[in-house]
Design a protein around this motif. Structure first.
Motif, mmCIF file in Angstrom:
data_model
loop_
_atom_site.group_PDB
_atom_site.id
_atom_site.type_symbol
_atom_site.label_atom_id
_atom_site.label_comp_id
_atom_site.label_asym_id
_atom_site.label_seq_id
_atom_site.Cartn_x
_atom_site.Cartn_y
_atom_site.Cartn_z
ATOM 1 N N VAL A 82 53.503 38.996 65.315
ATOM 2 C CA VAL A 82 53.221 37.920 64.360
ATOM 3 C C VAL A 82 51.769 37.462 64.487
ATOM 4 N N THR A 83 51.301 37.282 65.696
ATOM 5 C CA THR A 83 49.914 36.854 65.916
ATOM 6 C C THR A 83 48.935 37.904 65.411
ATOM 7 N N ARG A 84 49.230 39.166 65.647
ATOM 8 C CA ARG A 84 48.360 40.248 65.164
ATOM 9 C C ARG A 84 48.272 40.228 63.644
ATOM 10 N N HIS A 85 49.412 40.060 62.990
ATOM 11 C CA HIS A 85 49.420 40.023 61.530
ATOM 12 C C HIS A 85 48.636 38.819 61.024
ATOM 13 N N ARG A 86 48.792 37.688 61.676
ATOM 14 C CA ARG A 86 48.033 36.493 61.281
ATOM 15 C C ARG A 86 46.536 36.726 61.427
ATOM 16 N N MET A 87 46.149 37.456 62.448
ATOM 17 C CA MET A 87 44.736 37.773 62.642
ATOM 18 C C MET A 87 44.208 38.633 61.495
ATOM 19 N N VAL A 88 45.008 39.594 61.063
ATOM 20 C CA VAL A 88 44.611 40.455 59.945
ATOM 21 C C VAL A 88 44.532 39.630 58.662
ATOM 22 N N TYR A 89 45.547 38.795 58.410
ATOM 23 C CA TYR A 89 45.530 37.943 57.213
ATOM 24 C C TYR A 89 44.317 37.010 57.223
ATOM 25 N N ALA A 90 44.010 36.434 58.378
ATOM 26 C CA ALA A 90 42.863 35.527 58.478
ATOM 27 C C ALA A 90 41.559 36.271 58.177
ATOM 28 N N ALA A 91 41.434 37.487 58.695
ATOM 29 C CA ALA A 91 40.228 38.274 58.433
ATOM 30 C C ALA A 91 40.122 38.643 56.954
ATOM 31 N N ALA A 92 41.258 38.938 56.321
ATOM 32 C CA ALA A 92 41.266 39.285 54.895
ATOM 33 C C ALA A 92 40.931 38.067 54.034
ATOM 34 N N GLY A 93 41.270 36.894 54.522
ATOM 35 C CA GLY A 93 40.901 35.651 53.839
ATOM 36 C C GLY A 93 41.401 35.550 52.411
ATOM 37 N N ASP A 94 40.510 35.167 51.514
ATOM 38 C CA ASP A 94 40.881 34.912 50.124
ATOM 39 C C ASP A 94 41.314 36.168 49.367
#
Length: 89
Positions: free
Chosen positions: A57-69
């Motif tokens: 879950v944390t890894r996916h959140r990191m990817v989503y955060a990097a992808a941003g908008d």
């Protein structure tokens, strides 16, 4: 015309300093899908030291955060496989 969303995703995910980064545009597999009009479907395989000791879950959140908008504007669905170096892929 090359998919600029793939290039944008790649540029943003480089912030995670990946050892391996593969981004596939799977939008063609979802043609006619109602949500496909609001963005494409993409698959990301990424190996980065930043994921060491982190759960999925944390890894996916990191990817989503990097992808941003991009997640709100250009990406309808994102399939993520994220590993730390040395983990079984």
């Amino acid at each position: 015309m090359p998919d600029t969303t793939v290039a944008l995703l790649e540029a943003r995910l480089l912030a995670l300093d990946p050892l391996t980064l593969i981004i596939e545009d799977d939008s063609h597999l979802h043609a006619g899908h109602a949500g496909a009009r609001g963005g494409g479907h993409y698959r990301v395989d990424i190996v980065a030291q930043a994921f060491a000791g982190k759960n999925t879950v944390t890894r996916h959140r990191m990817v989503y955060a990097a992808a941003g908008d991009l997640m709100r504007e250009r990406v309808h669905a994102l399939s993520i496989r994220a590993w730390a170096p040395g983990e079984d892929v």
